[in-house]
Design an enzyme around this catalytic site. Structure first.
Site: not given
Ligand code: NDP
Length: 245
Positions: A14, A17, A62, A88, A140, A153, A155, A157, A186
């Site tokens: 991931g 972004r 993933v 991630n 998280s 979510y 569960a 995390k 974030i």
């Molecule tokens: P974004 O939504 O900005 O980015 C999510 C990323 O995960 C993207 O790059 C997306 O890529 C990728 N992704 C999602 N599902 C899949 C999949 N099935 N296979 C491969 N790639 C996947 O989220 P954040 O950057 O905010 O979050 C990143 C991590 O941090 C996550 O695990 C989130 O739960 C965790 N988190 C975030 C918080 C926040 O406040 N933002 C707080 C706590 C935890 P693409 O769309 O290109 O597939």
């Protein structure tokens, strides 16, 4: 900036972004060869190109174990064995439990928790052979405290925290550490849909009085992957401005 990862191959799942992209940027700045993956090949390739020459982008969902196995085989050929794995990739499908669809339960568990399992299993052979590994699972604050509207979510995390501690015990003797980071609020695409009033009220509750940046989480990931953290395993590091205290 010191280059702590010059001889290392890093996979950030991931990484297209948000937090994942910031992690990829940080490891590149510190000299690593980095792979990122996302569900869309073009987006992964585009982000990799934007970050720099030492980054490669791959399509991989993933939640799909076969796709993750194929990714690791490809990485071994393209870059060499993965030493640092940042689990991630994650997504949300919010809703109250009474009305939650099976599909929304499953997709969240499979991506957030299943994804880490698939990647750790696929990485195991490469890490065991190297007798080196640094695994960082992005959980998280809601995995520690829960959040209404996010039973799926929360569960996933919380499961990731148990997973981290169990796997840390399995592989510690092989010089593989497994830790988790629990971000709070974030600023990324994931949280972009929150209303202004909600965000204002949330920031009032954060002792450091600001939203976190993806770079705040990336700095913690780099620390946990570094030699400075060589004696830390099974830990959950909160990066939340004090919100979860
Ligand atoms: P974004 O939504 O900005 O980015 C999510 C990323 O995960 C993207 O790059 C997306 O890529 C990728 N992704 C999602 N599902 C899949 C999949 N099935 N296979 C491969 N790639 C996947 O989220 P954040 O950057 O905010 O979050 C990143 C991590 O941090 C996550 O695990 C989130 O739960 C965790 N988190 C975030 C918080 C926040 O406040 N933002 C707080 C706590 C935890 P693409 O769309 O290109 O597939």
């Amino acid at each position: 900036m010191i280059k702590r990862f010059e001889d290392k191959v890093v996979l950030v799942t991931g990484g297209t972004r948000g937090i994942g992209r910031a992690c990829a940027e940080r490891f590149v700045q510190e000299g690593a060869r980095v792979a990122i993956c996302g569900r869309d090949a073009d987006r992964a390739a585009q982000t990799a190109g934007e970050i720099g020459e030492s980054v490669r982008g791959y399509a991989c969902d993933v939640a799909d174990p076969a796709a993750v196995d194929a990714l690791f085989a490809r990485l071994q050929e393209d870059l060499g064995p993965v030493g640092i794995l940042i689990n991630n990739a994650g997504l949300t499908q919010d809703g109250l439990l009474a009305r939650m669809k099976d599909e929304h339960w499953r997709s969240v568990i499979e991506a957030n928790l299943g994804g880490a399992f698939h990647a750790c299993r696929a990485a195991a052979r490469q890490m065991l052979k190297q007798r080196y590994g640094r695994i960082i699972n992005i959980t998280s604050i809601v995995g520690l405290h829960g959040q209404a509207g996010q039973t799926n979510y929360s569960a996933a995390k919380a499961g990731l925290i148990g997973f981290t501690k169990a796997y840390a015990q399995e592989v510690g003797s092989r010089n593989i550490t497994v830790n988790a980071i629990a971000p709070g609020y974030i600023e990324t695409d994931m949280t972009a849909g929150m209303g202004e009033d909600t965000v204002r009220a949330l920031i009032e509750r954060i002792p450091l009085r600001r939203a976190g940046l993806p770079q705040d989480v990336a700095a913690a990931a780099a620390f946990l992957a570094s030699e400075d953290a060589a004696y830390i395993t099974g830990a959950v590091l909160s990066v939340d401005g004090g919100l979860g205290m």
